[in-house]
Motif scaffolding. Structure first.
Motif, PDB file in Angstrom:
ATOM      1  N   ILE A 125      24.238  37.978   7.469  1.00 19.71           N
ATOM      2  CA  ILE A 125      25.650  38.028   7.874  1.00 19.71           C
ATOM      3  C   ILE A 125      25.691  37.994   9.400  1.00 19.71           C
ATOM      4  CG2 ILE A 125      27.825  39.290   7.779  1.00 19.71           C
ATOM      5  CD1 ILE A 125      26.936  40.713   5.355  1.00 19.71           C
ATOM      6  N   PRO A 126      26.284  36.929   9.980  1.00 20.77           N
ATOM      7  CA  PRO A 126      26.374  36.894  11.445  1.00 20.77           C
ATOM      8  C   PRO A 126      27.462  37.832  11.944  1.00 20.77           C
ATOM      9  CG  PRO A 126      27.222  34.856  10.472  1.00 20.77           C
ATOM     10  CD  PRO A 126      26.878  35.753   9.332  1.00 20.77           C
ATOM     11  N   LYS A 127      27.367  38.240  13.208  1.00 16.24           N
ATOM     12  CA  LYS A 127      28.433  39.060  13.795  1.00 16.24           C
ATOM     13  C   LYS A 127      29.705  38.237  13.910  1.00 16.24           C
ATOM     14  CE  LYS A 127      25.923  42.514  16.387  1.00 16.24           C
ATOM     15  NZ  LYS A 127      25.055  42.589  17.553  1.00 16.24           N
ATOM     16  N   VAL A 128      30.822  38.942  13.992  1.00 15.66           N
ATOM     17  CA  VAL A 128      32.110  38.264  14.115  1.00 15.66           C
ATOM     18  C   VAL A 128      32.101  37.382  15.367  1.00 15.66           C
ATOM     19  CG1 VAL A 128      34.559  38.669  14.538  1.00 15.66           C
ATOM     20  CG2 VAL A 128      33.345  40.068  12.877  1.00 15.66           C
ATOM     21  N   GLY A 129      32.548  36.138  15.215  1.00 12.34           N
ATOM     22  CA  GLY A 129      32.648  35.247  16.368  1.00 12.34           C
ATOM     23  C   GLY A 129      31.394  34.425  16.626  1.00 12.34           C
ATOM     24  N   ILE A 130      30.336  34.628  15.838  1.00 16.13           N
ATOM     25  CA  ILE A 130      29.098  33.854  16.045  1.00 16.13           C
ATOM     26  C   ILE A 130      29.132  32.590  15.193  1.00 16.13           C
ATOM     27  CG2 ILE A 130      26.598  33.882  15.633  1.00 16.13           C
ATOM     28  CD1 ILE A 130      27.339  35.585  18.007  1.00 16.13           C
ATOM     29  N   ASP A 131      28.734  31.479  15.775  1.00  9.44           N
ATOM     30  CA  ASP A 131      28.690  30.215  15.046  1.00  9.44           C
ATOM     31  C   ASP A 131      27.363  30.135  14.286  1.00  9.44           C
ATOM     32  OD1 ASP A 131      29.020  27.675  14.145  1.00  9.44           O
ATOM     33  OD2 ASP A 131      28.498  26.715  16.058  1.00  9.44           O
ATOM     34  N   ALA A 132      27.458  30.237  12.976  1.00  6.55           N
ATOM     35  CA  ALA A 132      26.242  30.255  12.163  1.00  6.55           C
ATOM     36  C   ALA A 132      25.802  28.822  11.866  1.00  6.55           C
ATOM     37  CB  ALA A 132      26.507  31.020  10.871  1.00  6.55           C
ATOM     38  N   ASN A 133      25.073  28.246  12.773  1.00  6.44           N
ATOM     39  CA  ASN A 133      24.635  26.865  12.558  1.00  6.44           C
ATOM     40  C   ASN A 133      23.131  26.801  12.315  1.00  6.44           C
ATOM     41  OD1 ASN A 133      23.518  27.290  15.039  1.00  6.44           O
ATOM     42  ND2 ASN A 133      25.223  26.312  16.144  1.00  6.44           N
ATOM     43  N   GLU A 134      22.661  25.591  12.111  1.00  2.06           N
ATOM     44  CA  GLU A 134      21.259  25.404  11.755  1.00  2.06           C
ATOM     45  C   GLU A 134      20.323  25.874  12.871  1.00  2.06           C
ATOM     46  OE1 GLU A 134      18.542  21.732  10.301  1.00  2.06           O
ATOM     47  OE2 GLU A 134      20.705  21.526  10.038  1.00  2.06           O
ATOM     48  N   ALA A 135      20.746  25.612  14.109  1.00  3.40           N
ATOM     49  CA  ALA A 135      19.902  26.009  15.241  1.00  3.40           C
ATOM     50  C   ALA A 135      19.715  27.532  15.255  1.00  3.40           C
ATOM     51  CB  ALA A 135      20.540  25.546  16.551  1.00  3.40           C
ATOM     52  N   LEU A 136      20.772  28.237  14.933  1.00  6.80           N
ATOM     53  CA  LEU A 136      20.664  29.696  14.901  1.00  6.80           C
ATOM     54  C   LEU A 136      19.703  30.128  13.788  1.00  6.80           C
ATOM     55  CD1 LEU A 136      21.519  32.480  15.936  1.00  6.80           C
ATOM     56  CD2 LEU A 136      23.428  32.418  14.330  1.00  6.80           C
ATOM     57  N   GLY A 137      19.799  29.432  12.640  1.00  2.46           N
ATOM     58  CA  GLY A 137      18.889  29.730  11.527  1.00  2.46           C
ATOM     59  C   GLY A 137      17.434  29.609  11.970  1.00  2.46           C
ATOM     60  N   THR A 138      17.141  28.535  12.662  1.00  3.95           N
ATOM     61  CA  THR A 138      15.772  28.323  13.143  1.00  3.95           C
ATOM     62  C   THR A 138      15.385  29.427  14.132  1.00  3.95           C
ATOM     63  OG1 THR A 138      16.229  25.982  12.923  1.00  3.95           O
ATOM     64  CG2 THR A 138      14.254  26.579  14.169  1.00  3.95           C
ATOM     65  N   GLU A 139      16.323  29.729  15.016  1.00  6.60           N
ATOM     66  CA  GLU A 139      16.047  30.760  16.022  1.00  6.60           C
ATOM     67  C   GLU A 139      15.736  32.115  15.365  1.00  6.60           C
ATOM     68  OE1 GLU A 139      19.094  30.818  19.089  1.00  6.60           O
ATOM     69  OE2 GLU A 139      18.636  32.934  19.498  1.00  6.60           O
ATOM     70  N   LEU A 140      16.496  32.434  14.317  1.00  9.32           N
ATOM     71  CA  LEU A 140      16.291  33.724  13.645  1.00  9.32           C
ATOM     72  C   LEU A 140      14.935  33.790  12.958  1.00  9.32           C
ATOM     73  CD1 LEU A 140      19.821  34.364  12.076  1.00  9.32           C
ATOM     74  CD2 LEU A 140      18.813  35.406  14.112  1.00  9.32           C
ATOM     75  N   ARG A 141      14.559  32.678  12.343  1.00  8.61           N
ATOM     76  CA  ARG A 141      13.259  32.668  11.658  1.00  8.61           C
ATOM     77  C   ARG A 141      12.135  32.847  12.682  1.00  8.61           C
ATOM     78  NH1 ARG A 141      13.427  27.435   9.277  1.00  8.61           N
ATOM     79  NH2 ARG A 141      11.575  27.882   8.059  1.00  8.61           N
ATOM     80  N   GLU A 142      12.304  32.186  13.825  1.00  9.11           N
ATOM     81  CA  GLU A 142      11.309  32.344  14.906  1.00  9.11           C
ATOM     82  C   GLU A 142      11.311  33.782  15.436  1.00  9.11           C
ATOM     83  OE1 GLU A 142       8.998  30.418  15.710  1.00  9.11           O
ATOM     84  OE2 GLU A 142       9.718  28.784  14.427  1.00  9.11           O
ATOM     85  N   HIS A 143      12.514  34.339  15.489  1.00  7.60           N
ATOM     86  CA  HIS A 143      12.635  35.708  15.993  1.00  7.60           C
ATOM     87  C   HIS A 143      11.823  36.677  15.124  1.00  7.60           C
ATOM     88  CE1 HIS A 143      14.543  38.974  18.181  1.00  7.60           C
ATOM     89  NE2 HIS A 143      14.821  39.555  17.022  1.00  7.60           N
ATOM     90  N   VAL A 144      11.942  36.513  13.809  1.00  3.71           N
ATOM     91  CA  VAL A 144      11.175  37.375  12.897  1.00  3.71           C
ATOM     92  C   VAL A 144       9.680  37.157  13.123  1.00  3.71           C
ATOM     93  CG1 VAL A 144      10.661  37.945  10.500  1.00  3.71           C
ATOM     94  CG2 VAL A 144      13.004  37.384  11.165  1.00  3.71           C
ATOM     95  N   ALA A 145       9.306  35.888  13.283  1.00  3.11           N
ATOM     96  CA  ALA A 145       7.887  35.583  13.514  1.00  3.11           C
ATOM     97  C   ALA A 145       7.413  36.278  14.781  1.00  3.11           C
ATOM     98  CB  ALA A 145       7.694  34.072  13.616  1.00  3.11           C
ATOM     99  N   LYS A 146       8.284  36.319  15.771  1.00  2.00           N
ATOM    100  CA  LYS A 146       7.908  36.935  17.046  1.00  2.00           C
ATOM    101  C   LYS A 146       7.841  38.464  16.908  1.00  2.00           C
ATOM    102  CE  LYS A 146      10.345  37.320  20.931  1.00  2.00           C
ATOM    103  NZ  LYS A 146      11.728  37.013  21.160  1.00  2.00           N
ATOM    104  N   VAL A 147       8.831  39.034  16.247  1.00  7.33           N
ATOM    105  CA  VAL A 147       8.899  40.504  16.175  1.00  7.33           C
ATOM    106  C   VAL A 147       7.827  41.068  15.238  1.00  7.33           C
ATOM    107  CG1 VAL A 147      10.345  42.475  15.543  1.00  7.33           C
ATOM    108  CG2 VAL A 147      11.354  40.519  16.695  1.00  7.33           C
TER     109      VAL A 147
END
Ligand code: WTA
Length: 658
Positions: free
Chosen positions: A574-596
């Motif tokens: 669930i994205p925060k209010v006002g965030i554009d949930a696009n494909e680029a964000l999806g990729t970024e989040l997956r990378e973020h988990v990989a990083k964390v």
């Protein structure tokens, strides 16, 4: 997936390392109810520790002669003693001069209010007990309670306790089917209910579900119906002649004279049903003395309760948290409490903060799901109110992500108020793993250490303690006063569910890890553990990594069968209010988990969703998310709070990106 108990490598990977610590504030410590000595006293002789507290904190009609009879896995506490819980919650306080002290500030959703002092509550409970007797209820008979969050709900529970008629509270949001199943299992004689309650600005009828359930419940003789909505309910409420009785018709004319019945320590106080995943719900049994002691002592120490506190547990009474920490624990401690009928967003997201400001609430206890819901909206609603009365904040119900913990402390607790993350279960009856405010240095996301006298451990698949730094299964190795006494009518299921996985130990069904400092980190139910390429990864660690990203409000993660890796990680975000949930964000989040956490934990699938399927107590129903991830037919949805959510997610799930 569910964990195969015969599997030999149960350790859960310890991946997410949270290193921040918050030592207790010396000023708080100087006035705290709890002290470090309690751990030493309880470790030296846990039975003597509980016996001392039982003598000091409870009033007995007859003293107990034996502290504990332990015939594993069946316990009896304080045998020989006689007492009454409603006497301990009401009469003794009135006798001690606290009759005019407020017991509950009740706030209805439309803004109507009612204040009940301890003397008011004693009078109402006594009259209600007399009404129960008139309706043919006697000591030992079971009573079902199906009500909104109105004062008559704790009054009904206390009236049952006064008479020794075990209650079974069924959450007001459950279906007619869930209600009839529980009534039949308990063989209840009476249902106490209401015409309805207010929900998000609208009247919501309750009685029709009772009528539907009662077509299938031969043991019910009467219903006792509170008029909460009255003429606000379109069409009114149908009453069945001879069976249905209005509360105001029978309770109001009763005498206020009704002495509490002296009951054995092990007299059954209540049944509370927990939903199993597939099988029929389990009726968890709690009894009188040990339960009350556990709830009262933990309440007083974990929340540092003082005579002037205004305490608010924002759970529903239909959940165990409400039983132990809205009704029995707080009232036994003569605490002033807030009872709120509605939801946090009605009429606006400021509601909770308005209540805290207006009533000068000093202690707030709620669930991480509520904190994340507030986080999603942003801190501006809380910032518009004076929250300086708050001095302790609690969390319960699921693991709290470090980011939600920090948000709670920063935005609600001025950055300084101690946070108690309390782990326990319907089965444990009382808080079991928790910091003690003023004593324990906390780490965001860790429930820290067992309460004094509690023996919790983390074991591997063979029941051996894992070394510091390792993960495994959470077990309890010693009986405790508020422990469940069994599953109603099914001792074999009790043994099989809780005591057979590791002989001699209570298996909580949760994964846990213990860090190098000995802190306990709860990792969710073991069927929330994924197995990716032979690595066991807890759903909560991946969820915490996702929520750690600035664009994410809430996340739920499940394992999806994968031909190569066994399971692949599927994330619902669930994205925060006002965030554009696009494909680029999806990729970024997956990378973020990989990083964390590491590449092993990177979700293979990620889907944005406006909502998640939850139970009424706010737990994410990962079982349903697994069904969606696998494209299967949905399993049992009776405990789901909002059925529409699943359909919305399912429609979108074809579009999850890989
Ligand atoms: C989970 C609610 C992590 C856990 C009181 C447990 C928690 C189940 C916490 C019991 C916590 C509860 N941290 N997990 N602080 N508190 N849980 O019976 O999985 O509704 O087994 O009791 O909630 O849920 P129940």
């Amino acid at each position: 997936m569910s964990v195969d108990p015969t599997q030999s490598s149960p350790e859960i990977e310890n991946l997410l390392a949270e290193t921040r610590t918050f030592p207790p504030d010396p000023a708080f410590a100087a006035q705290a109810n709890a002290t470090a000595d309690l751990y030493i006293e309880a470790e030296a002789d846990f039975e003597a520790f509980w016996a001392r507290l039982a003598r000091e904190r409870l009033d007995w009609f007859e003293p107990f002669h034996t502290t504990l009879e332990w015939d594993l896995p069946f316990s009896k506490w304080f045998t020989g003693g006689k007492l009454n819980i409603s006497y301990n919650c009401l009469d003794r306080h009135v006798a001690n001069g606290l009759g005019d002290k407020v017991a509950y500030h009740w706030i209805g959703e439309p803004g109507d209010t009612r204040t009940l002092t301890f003397a008011d509550l004693l009078r109402e409970v006594s009259k209600t007990t007399n009404a129960l007797k008139e309706l043919g209820v006697g000591t030992g008979d079971r009573v079902a309670i199906y009500m909104p969050m109105i004062p008559e709900l704790p009054i009904a529970m206390l009236a049952c306790a006064r008479l020794g008629a075990p209650h079974t509270v069924i959450f007001g949001g459950f279906s007619a089917e869930a209600l009839s199943d529980r009534i039949n299992d308990a063989e209840a004689k009476l249902v106490i209910t209401a015409d309805g309650g207010w929900r998000r600005g609208k009247p919501a009828a309750l009685k029709p579900a009772v009528d539907e359930a009662l077509a299938l419940t031969p043991t019910i003789e009467h219903t006792l119906v509170v008029r909460r909505l009255g003429d606000d309910l379109p069409g009114g409420t149908a009453m069945s002649d001879g069976r249905d009785v209005w509360w105001h018709d029978i309770v109001d004319r009763q005498s206020e004279d009704c002495p509490a019945v002296p009951l054995d320590s092990e007299h059954m106080l209540y049944l509370l049903y927990t939903s199993g995943t597939t099988a029929k719900p389990k009726g968890i049994m709690h009894t009188t003395a040990g339960y009350l002691l556990g709830a009262a002592v933990t309440h007083q120490m974990v929340f540092d309760i003082k005579p002037d506190d205004v305490y608010w547990c924002a759970a529903d009474v239909g959940w165990v948290t409400g039983h132990s920490y809205i009704v029995y624990g707080p009232l036994a401690n003569a605490t002033t409490g807030v009872l709120y009928e509605g939801t946090p967003d009605s009429p606006t997201w400021e509601r909770w903060w308005q209540i805290i400001e207006e009533y000068k609430v000093s202690i707030l206890y709620c669930a991480p799901t509520a904190i994340r819901a507030h986080m999603k909206q942003g801190p501006q609603y809380a910032q518009a109110h004076d929250l300086t009365s708050l001095r302790v904040l609690g969390s319960v119900g699921e693991p709290i992500n470090p980011e939600a913990w920090l948000w709670y402390q920063e935005h609600i607790g001025r950055g300084t108020v101690p946070i108690v993350d309390t782990w326990w279960q319907t089965e444990t009856g009382m808080i079991m793993i928790t910091p003690l405010p003023g004593v324990t240095a906390t780490k965001p996301g860790s429930a820290t250490f067992p309460f004094p006298g509690i023996a919790a451990d983390v074991v591997d698949g063979n029941g051996e303690s894992v070394p510091l730094g390792g993960g495994g299964y959470l077990v309890l190795k010693r009986p405790w006063p508020a422990m469940l006494r069994g599953i109603y009518g099914d001792p074999e299921r009790y043994k099989a569910t809780y005591w057979s996985r590791f002989p001699g130990m209570y298996f909580a069904g949760d994964g846990a890890k213990r860090d190098v400092d000995g802190y306990l980190w709860l990792l969710g139910r073991v069927d929330d553990v994924m197995n990716v390429s032979g690595h066991r990864i807890s759903t909560i660690e991946v969820e915490s990594a996702l929520v750690d990203h600035q664009s994410v409000a809430e996340a739920a993660v499940v394992g999806k069968n994968d031909p190569i890796t066994g399971q692949a990680i599927f994330a619902f975000v669930i994205p925060k209010v006002g965030i554009d949930a696009n494909e680029a964000l999806g990729t970024e989040l997956r990378e973020h988990v990989a990083k964390v956490i590491g590449p092993i934990a990177k979700p293979k699938f990620l889907m944005f969703t406006p909502d998640l399927p939850k139970t009424r107590s706010g737990k994410i129903m990962r079982r349903l998310l697994r069904d969606i991830a696998e494209g299967r037919a949905l399993g049992d949805t009776t405990t789901l709070a909002d059925g529409g959510v699943v359909e919305t997610i399912r429609e979108k799930s074809g579009t999850a990106e890989e």
